[in-house]
Design a protein around this motif. Structure first.
Motif: not given
Length: 156
Positions: A101-105, A107-109, A126-133
């Motif tokens: 479950p920490a994989y996407m974290t 990648v996002m970091d 923040d906008a890019a991270v929110a969109m990716a989520e």
């Protein structure tokens, strides 16, 4: 008496599942080894897909006495791509959801660090991270992988 023409779908399903399995194993190895973010290594999975399409088409032609129409080839390539993409997306989602479950974290970091290096503002990041989520759910991951592989086939 004429020979029966082989089925496009049976050939595509057979080779689609075989090469999807190879691609999934390759992708899982990359994810477990922490190398999935390496674009060069990850792009090798597309070589696996292309090999699957080529082998499926050759197999169809050999069963059909050396003949394959454009539509038959398009059908085989599309089905192999769809199977490959669907299974890749499904297994990736299962891995991310239940195994790591920490994989996407992670990648996002890494993505956040790359955006900082590019000089993006905090608001843009923040906008890019929110969109990716928004694209991390099971349906978007599975359908997204399917659509991406189908689009790749259209380019090839």
């Amino acid at each position: 008496m004429t020979e029966k023409e082989p089925s496009v779908s049976s050939v595509a399903l057979k080779w689609g599942f075989i090469f999807a399995l190879v691609g999934v194993v390759f992708t899982l190895i990359l994810m477990i080894a922490g190398l999935a973010e390496n674009r060069w290594l990850s792009s090798l999975s597309y070589i696996i897909l292309i090999a699957g399409i080529v082998i499926a088409m050759k197999n169809y032609k050999s069963q059909n006495y050396g003949y394959m129409s454009y539509g038959q080839g398009l059908g085989i390539g599309s089905l192999v791509s769809a199977i490959y993409g669907f299974l890749s997306g499904l297994v990736s989602w299962l891995y991310i959801e239940f195994v790591d479950p920490a994989y996407m974290t992670r990648v996002m970091d890494k993505q956040r660090e790359a955006m900082i290096t590019q000089g993006l503002t905090d608001e843009q990041i923040d906008a890019a991270v929110a969109m990716a989520e928004n694209f991390q759910g099971p349906v978007t991951m599975i359908l997204g992988a399917t659509v991406i592989t189908l689009r790749l086939f259209r380019v090839v």
